[in-house]
Motif scaffolding. Structure first.
Motif, PDB file in Angstrom:
ATOM      1  N   LEU A 131      24.483  15.009 -91.093  1.00  0.00           N
ATOM      2  CA  LEU A 131      23.895  14.840 -89.761  1.00  0.00           C
ATOM      3  C   LEU A 131      23.021  16.032 -89.385  1.00  0.00           C
ATOM      4  O   LEU A 131      22.031  15.885 -88.675  1.00  0.00           O
TER       5      LEU A 131
ATOM      6  N   ALA B 278      19.191   6.500 -83.082  1.00  0.00           N
ATOM      7  CA  ALA B 278      20.379   5.782 -83.574  1.00  0.00           C
ATOM      8  C   ALA B 278      21.333   5.519 -82.406  1.00  0.00           C
ATOM      9  O   ALA B 278      21.964   4.476 -82.320  1.00  0.00           O
ATOM     10  N   LEU B 279      21.417   6.482 -81.471  1.00  0.00           N
ATOM     11  CA  LEU B 279      22.329   6.338 -80.334  1.00  0.00           C
ATOM     12  C   LEU B 279      21.776   5.383 -79.271  1.00  0.00           C
ATOM     13  O   LEU B 279      22.523   4.723 -78.568  1.00  0.00           O
TER      14      LEU B 279
ATOM     15  N   THR C 108      36.103  11.006 -84.826  1.00  0.00           N
ATOM     16  CA  THR C 108      37.033  10.112 -85.534  1.00  0.00           C
ATOM     17  C   THR C 108      36.385   9.517 -86.782  1.00  0.00           C
ATOM     18  O   THR C 108      37.050   9.340 -87.793  1.00  0.00           O
ATOM     19  N   CYS C 109      35.116   9.208 -86.714  1.00  0.00           N
ATOM     20  CA  CYS C 109      34.462   8.593 -87.877  1.00  0.00           C
ATOM     21  C   CYS C 109      33.648   9.591 -88.696  1.00  0.00           C
ATOM     22  O   CYS C 109      33.527   9.445 -89.910  1.00  0.00           O
TER      23      CYS C 109
ATOM     24  N   GLU D 226      28.654   5.597 -96.577  1.00  0.00           N
ATOM     25  CA  GLU D 226      27.494   5.308 -95.713  1.00  0.00           C
ATOM     26  C   GLU D 226      27.588   6.047 -94.379  1.00  0.00           C
ATOM     27  O   GLU D 226      26.647   6.060 -93.602  1.00  0.00           O
ATOM     28  N   ILE D 227      28.742   6.657 -94.090  1.00  0.00           N
ATOM     29  CA  ILE D 227      28.885   7.398 -92.832  1.00  0.00           C
ATOM     30  C   ILE D 227      28.505   8.859 -93.067  1.00  0.00           C
ATOM     31  O   ILE D 227      29.156   9.555 -93.840  1.00  0.00           O
TER      32      ILE D 227
ATOM     33  N   ARG E  31      13.299   0.435 -92.885  1.00  0.00           N
ATOM     34  CA  ARG E  31      13.913  -0.861 -93.111  1.00  0.00           C
ATOM     35  C   ARG E  31      12.921  -2.004 -93.058  1.00  0.00           C
ATOM     36  O   ARG E  31      13.171  -3.058 -93.603  1.00  0.00           O
TER      37      ARG E  31
ATOM     38  N   MET F 242      24.162   3.129 -83.848  1.00  0.00           N
ATOM     39  CA  MET F 242      25.231   3.779 -83.075  1.00  0.00           C
ATOM     40  C   MET F 242      25.183   3.434 -81.588  1.00  0.00           C
ATOM     41  O   MET F 242      25.841   4.084 -80.778  1.00  0.00           O
TER      42      MET F 242
ATOM     43  N   LEU G 181      27.993   7.203 -73.251  1.00  0.00           N
ATOM     44  CA  LEU G 181      27.333   8.501 -73.080  1.00  0.00           C
ATOM     45  C   LEU G 181      26.145   8.415 -72.134  1.00  0.00           C
ATOM     46  O   LEU G 181      25.404   7.438 -72.136  1.00  0.00           O
TER      47      LEU G 181
ATOM     48  N   VAL H 244      24.724  16.157 -77.808  1.00  0.00           N
ATOM     49  CA  VAL H 244      25.387  15.958 -79.096  1.00  0.00           C
ATOM     50  C   VAL H 244      24.362  16.050 -80.231  1.00  0.00           C
ATOM     51  O   VAL H 244      24.647  16.591 -81.305  1.00  0.00           O
TER      52      VAL H 244
HETATM   53  C1  HEC Z   1      33.872   3.932 -85.085  1.00  0.00           C
HETATM   54  C2  HEC Z   1      33.242   4.841 -85.998  1.00  0.00           C
HETATM   55  C3  HEC Z   1      32.031   5.626 -85.537  1.00  0.00           C
HETATM   56  C4  HEC Z   1      31.886   6.365 -84.384  1.00  0.00           C
HETATM   57  C5  HEC Z   1      32.883   6.577 -83.261  1.00  0.00           C
HETATM   58  C6  HEC Z   1      30.556   6.958 -84.460  1.00  0.00           C
HETATM   59  N1  HEC Z   1      29.938   6.571 -85.624  1.00  0.00           N
HETATM   60 FE1  HEC Z   1      28.082   7.122 -86.243  1.00  0.00          FE
HETATM   61  N2  HEC Z   1      28.251   5.940 -87.885  1.00  0.00           N
HETATM   62  C7  HEC Z   1      29.347   5.167 -88.195  1.00  0.00           C
HETATM   63  C8  HEC Z   1      29.026   4.319 -89.335  1.00  0.00           C
HETATM   64  C9  HEC Z   1      29.954   3.311 -89.998  1.00  0.00           C
HETATM   65  C10 HEC Z   1      27.690   4.634 -89.696  1.00  0.00           C
HETATM   66  C11 HEC Z   1      26.868   4.005 -90.804  1.00  0.00           C
HETATM   67  C12 HEC Z   1      26.222   2.761 -90.192  1.00  0.00           C
HETATM   68  C13 HEC Z   1      25.166   2.125 -91.027  1.00  0.00           C
HETATM   69  O1  HEC Z   1      24.557   2.782 -91.869  1.00  0.00           O
HETATM   70  O2  HEC Z   1      24.910   0.931 -90.758  1.00  0.00           O
HETATM   71  C14 HEC Z   1      27.246   5.647 -88.765  1.00  0.00           C
HETATM   72  C15 HEC Z   1      25.979   6.191 -88.792  1.00  0.00           C
HETATM   73  C16 HEC Z   1      25.541   7.182 -87.915  1.00  0.00           C
HETATM   74  C17 HEC Z   1      24.241   7.802 -87.967  1.00  0.00           C
HETATM   75  C18 HEC Z   1      23.143   7.471 -88.958  1.00  0.00           C
HETATM   76  C19 HEC Z   1      22.269   6.418 -88.305  1.00  0.00           C
HETATM   77  C20 HEC Z   1      21.038   6.077 -89.070  1.00  0.00           C
HETATM   78  O3  HEC Z   1      20.211   5.335 -88.491  1.00  0.00           O
HETATM   79  O4  HEC Z   1      20.875   6.510 -90.211  1.00  0.00           O
HETATM   80  C21 HEC Z   1      24.183   8.724 -86.968  1.00  0.00           C
HETATM   81  C22 HEC Z   1      23.003   9.624 -86.616  1.00  0.00           C
HETATM   82  C23 HEC Z   1      25.445   8.671 -86.275  1.00  0.00           C
HETATM   83  N3  HEC Z   1      26.241   7.711 -86.874  1.00  0.00           N
HETATM   84  C24 HEC Z   1      25.774   9.460 -85.191  1.00  0.00           C
HETATM   85  C25 HEC Z   1      26.904   9.265 -84.425  1.00  0.00           C
HETATM   86  C26 HEC Z   1      27.180  10.000 -83.214  1.00  0.00           C
HETATM   87  C27 HEC Z   1      26.304  11.112 -82.648  1.00  0.00           C
HETATM   88  C28 HEC Z   1      28.350   9.506 -82.718  1.00  0.00           C
HETATM   89  C29 HEC Z   1      29.049   9.900 -81.436  1.00  0.00           C
HETATM   90  C30 HEC Z   1      28.285   9.732 -80.228  1.00  0.00           C
HETATM   91  C31 HEC Z   1      28.828   8.486 -83.633  1.00  0.00           C
HETATM   92  N4  HEC Z   1      27.914   8.354 -84.642  1.00  0.00           N
HETATM   93  C32 HEC Z   1      30.009   7.768 -83.487  1.00  0.00           C
HETATM   94  C33 HEC Z   1      30.556   5.165 -87.541  1.00  0.00           C
HETATM   95  C34 HEC Z   1      30.801   5.755 -86.311  1.00  0.00           C
END
Ligand code: HEC
Length: 239
Positions: free
Chosen positions: A52, A63-64, A36-37, A45-46, A161, A69, A76, A84
């Motif tokens: 990825l 991150a997870l 979805t995202c 930024e996403i 950071r 995240m 999970l 994943v």
């Molecule tokens: C609701 C929206 C959303 C969902 C659902 C989501 N993400 Fe994200 N993700 C984001 C956003 C917004 C960022 C950027 C956050 C930031 O930089 O602070 C991000 C950043 C990331 C990053 C970069 C982190 C980093 O430290 O640089 C990773 C890897 C990632 N997501 C993996 C995942 C994975 C794998 C899943 C599923 C398990 C997931 N995301 C689910 C919104 C989402």
């Protein structure tokens, strides 16, 4: 893609389906919890799938687990996270950080003072948190003439950071992986590495040990699991 997502949901909703103790399918985890995202990101930024795919596997896992995240990944299992991550990077998740052996200092000198050269201890250059270095005569016109002296690649992470602190001729720096590094500020060689329980984003503060009958210096920082640490500045030993 829409139909794929729908199919995944339908599958989950069919009652009485035998539960198979199988390795989770990374693509399914992605479609259910991330797509979805991340499939068509609405903000720069996403990271999208291409972005990825070039992450270090351990950086995604972090991150997870402890990173930005962790809320999205709460439903999970550990196996889902690995699946994943391997789906996204097309690489195997291996045990974290191969032992760090290169670039270690050969003959590290003990830290005997905080003020061995310019100080940037904690968040700023002084207790007023000023952001300007006054200890060296550095002017705007000097900046284009600065030359790279050394560089340090932080293993296994996707971003940096923690603000480095400089004290006692050392540079102290936390990282997203939880590793805290003490480097020799002049040469960039590594004096010690301390492993915190989770990512360290804080700047690091160095100070003298004030306990009776003890001397030396400690460094202080905290991690993303709300643990605060004091570590010996010379050895990286946990105090
Ligand atoms: C609701 C929206 C959303 C969902 C659902 C989501 N993400 Fe994200 N993700 C984001 C956003 C917004 C960022 C950027 C956050 C930031 O930089 O602070 C991000 C950043 C990331 C990053 C970069 C982190 C980093 O430290 O640089 C990773 C890897 C990632 N997501 C993996 C995942 C994975 C794998 C899943 C599923 C398990 C997931 N995301 C689910 C919104 C989402």
């Amino acid at each position: 893609m829409q139909s794929k997502i729908l199919a995944v949901f339908m599958l989950l909703l069919v009652p009485g389906l035998p539960v198979l103790a199988q390795t989770p399918n990374g693509e399914t985890v992605f479609q259910t919890h991330c797509a979805t995202c991340h499939l068509a990101p609405t903000s720069p930024e996403i990271p999208n799938l291409d972005a990825l795919s070039i992450y270090e596997p351990n950086a995604i896992l972090m991150a997870l687990t402890d990173g930005v995240m962790r809320l999205q990944a709460q439903p999970l299992t550990e196996a889902d996270r690995v699946a994943v991550t391997e789906f996204l990077t097309n690489r195997k998740v291996v045990a974290q950080t191969t032992e760090f052996k290169t670039g270690m200092c050969k003959t590290p000198a003990p830290m005997t003072t905080l003020e061995a050269g310019p100080l940037w201890n904690g968040w700023g250059t002084d207790t007023g948190n000023r952001r300007f270095q006054t200890a060296v005569d550095l002017r705007a016109e000097d900046l284009p003439r600065l030359k790279l002296k050394w560089a340090f690649g932080i293993p296994d992470v996707s971003q940096s950071r923690s603000q480095p602190a400089v004290a006692g001729g050392r540079l102290f720096m936390g990282s997203q992986s939880g590793a805290v590094y003490a480097l020799d500020a002049a040469s960039g060689c590594t004096l010690w590495i301390f492993k915190a329980g989770a990512g360290v984003r804080t700047a690091i503060s160095a100070g003298p040990i004030t306990t009776a009958n003890k001397s030396g210096y400690e460094v202080y920082f905290a991690d993303a699991r709300a643990t605060a640490y004091a570590v010996a500045a010379n050895s990286g030993r946990l105090i």
